[in-house]
Design a protein around this motif. Structure first.
Motif, short mmCIF file in Angstrom:
data_model
loop_
_atom_site.label_atom_id
_atom_site.label_comp_id
_atom_site.label_asym_id
_atom_site.label_seq_id
_atom_site.Cartn_x
_atom_site.Cartn_y
_atom_site.Cartn_z
N LEU A 118 0.84 -1.20 0.00
CA LEU A 118 0.00 0.00 0.00
C LEU A 118 0.87 1.24 0.00
N LEU A 119 1.93 1.25 0.78
CA LEU A 119 2.84 2.40 0.78
C LEU A 119 3.44 2.61 -0.61
N ALA A 120 3.82 1.53 -1.27
CA ALA A 120 4.38 1.64 -2.62
C ALA A 120 3.37 2.27 -3.57
N ARG A 121 2.11 1.87 -3.45
CA ARG A 121 1.07 2.46 -4.32
C ARG A 121 0.90 3.94 -4.02
N PHE A 122 0.95 4.31 -2.75
CA PHE A 122 0.85 5.73 -2.39
C PHE A 122 2.01 6.53 -2.99
N ILE A 123 3.22 5.97 -2.92
CA ILE A 123 4.38 6.67 -3.45
C ILE A 123 4.25 6.87 -4.96
N LEU A 124 3.81 5.83 -5.67
CA LEU A 124 3.62 5.97 -7.11
C LEU A 124 2.53 6.99 -7.41
N GLN A 125 1.46 7.00 -6.62
CA GLN A 125 0.40 7.97 -6.82
C GLN A 125 0.92 9.39 -6.62
N HIS A 126 1.80 9.56 -5.64
CA HIS A 126 2.40 10.88 -5.43
C HIS A 126 3.18 11.32 -6.66
N ARG A 127 3.89 10.38 -7.28
CA ARG A 127 4.65 10.73 -8.48
C ARG A 127 3.73 11.20 -9.60
N LEU A 128 2.55 10.58 -9.68
CA LEU A 128 1.61 10.91 -10.75
C LEU A 128 0.79 12.15 -10.44
N ASP A 129 0.41 12.32 -9.18
CA ASP A 129 -0.49 13.42 -8.82
C ASP A 129 -0.16 13.92 -7.40
N SER A 131 0.38 16.17 -4.03
CA SER A 131 -0.40 17.18 -3.33
C SER A 131 0.49 17.80 -2.25
N GLU A 132 0.00 18.83 -1.59
CA GLU A 132 0.76 19.44 -0.51
C GLU A 132 1.05 18.43 0.59
N MET A 133 0.04 17.60 0.89
CA MET A 133 0.21 16.60 1.95
C MET A 133 1.27 15.56 1.57
N THR A 134 1.23 15.06 0.33
CA THR A 134 2.20 14.03 -0.04
C THR A 134 3.61 14.62 -0.13
N HIS A 135 3.72 15.89 -0.51
CA HIS A 135 5.03 16.55 -0.47
C HIS A 135 5.54 16.60 0.98
N ARG A 136 4.66 16.85 1.92
CA ARG A 136 5.06 16.90 3.33
C ARG A 136 5.53 15.54 3.81
N VAL A 137 4.87 14.48 3.32
CA VAL A 137 5.29 13.12 3.70
C VAL A 137 6.74 12.88 3.27
#
Length: 220
Positions: A118-129, A131-137
Motif C-alpha cells: 500500500l505504501l508503494a502504491r501511495f508513493i507511485l500515486q504521489h509521483r503521478l499526482d 499534493s501538498e500533503m504528499t510533499h510533506r510526507v
C-alpha cells in the motif's frame, strides 16, 4: 439526532478517528483505495457515514493521512535497522555490507502489518499526482531517510561517486516500487511465466528483489 460536533455519540473522538484510520488502512491494503468506498470504511469501522467527512473532510484526505502514518512507520523501522547495521560495522571494524543495506531498505515492505504494498502504491500515486500533503510526507519522512541511506551506500564502495550513488538509489527505489505494486494473484510475473514465477509468493519476491538490487548496485 446527532449533532455535527458529535458524529459518533457515546464514543471518544480520538477513538472514532483512530478506528476509521485503522479500518481504512486495512481495506485500502486489501482492495485498493479506488475500490474502497467511504461506506465500506464506516460499515467496517462501525461508525456513521458522516464521521469520515467530519474527521478527514474526504476519503482522499483520509488516504493522505494514512500515507503519512505508513511513511512514519516504515521510516522508524528503517532508521532502527540502519543504526543497527552501522553500529555493528563500527564495533566489529568491518566494512558495511551492501546486502545489509538493501535488506534494511526492503524489509518494511515485507513486514507483517506494515502494508508495504500500500505504501508503494501511495508513493507511485504521489509521483503521478502530488499534493501538498504528499510533499510533506516526503519532506518529513522519506527524504531525510533517503539522505542517511545514500551516505551509508557511499561507505560501501568509495570508488563510486556520491552522484552515482544518488542515481543508483533513485533507480533502486523505482525498482522496488514497481515490484511491490504488482503482487496480487494476477501479477504479470505469474502470467509471463505461466505460474512458474509468482510475485505473490512473498519470500520468492523478497529473495529475487534483494539479489537483483545488490547486483545492480554493484555493477560498474
Amino acid at each position: 439526532m446527532k449533532s455535527r460536533s458529535t458524529p459518533a455519540a457515546g464514543q471518544g473522538a480520538s477513538d472514532v478517528r483512530e478506528r476509521i484510520l485503522v479500518t481504512a488502512e486495512l481495506l485500502f491494503a486489501r482492495q485498493g483505495v479506488d475500490k474502497t468506498s467511504t461506506r465500506d470504511i464506516t460499515t467496517e469501522a462501525g461508525v456513521n457515514v458522516a464521521s469520515v467527512n467530519y474527521y478527514f473532510r474526504s476519503k482522499e484526505a483520509l488516504a493522505e493521512e494514512i500515507f503519512m502514518r505508513l511513511a512514519q512507520r516504515v521510516t522508524v523501522l528503517r532508521l532502527a535497522d540502519l543504526s543497527r547495521v552501522m553500529d555493528a560495522s563500527r564495533e566489529n571494524r568491518t566494512a558495511l555490507r551492501l546486502e545489509d543495506l538493501v535488506d534494511c531498505f526492503i524489509r518494511p515492505y515485507f513486514e507483517p502489518g506494515v502494508h508495504g504494498a500500500l505504501l508503494a502504491r501511495f508513493i507511485l500515486q504521489h509521483r503521478l499526482d502530488p499534493s501538498e500533503m504528499t510533499h510533506r510526507v516526503f519532506e518529513q519522512y522519506l527524504n531525510p531517510f533517503a539522505m542517511e541511506f545514500i551516505e551509508a551506500l557511499c561507505l560501501t564502495d568509495k570508488r563510486i561517486s556520491r552522484v552515482d550513488w544518488l542515481w543508483r538509489y533513485t533507480l533502486l527505489t523505482g525498482t522496488v516500487m514497481l515490484a511491490m505494486t504488482d503482487v496480487g494473484p494476477k501479477n504479470r510475473m505469474s502470467a509471463l511465466s505461466d505460474g512458474q514465477a509468482d510475485a505473490s509468493r512473498t519470500e520468492d519476491l523478497k529473495h529475487q528483489l534483494a539479489d537483483y538490487l545488490c547486483r545492480a548496485l554493484r555493477s560498474g
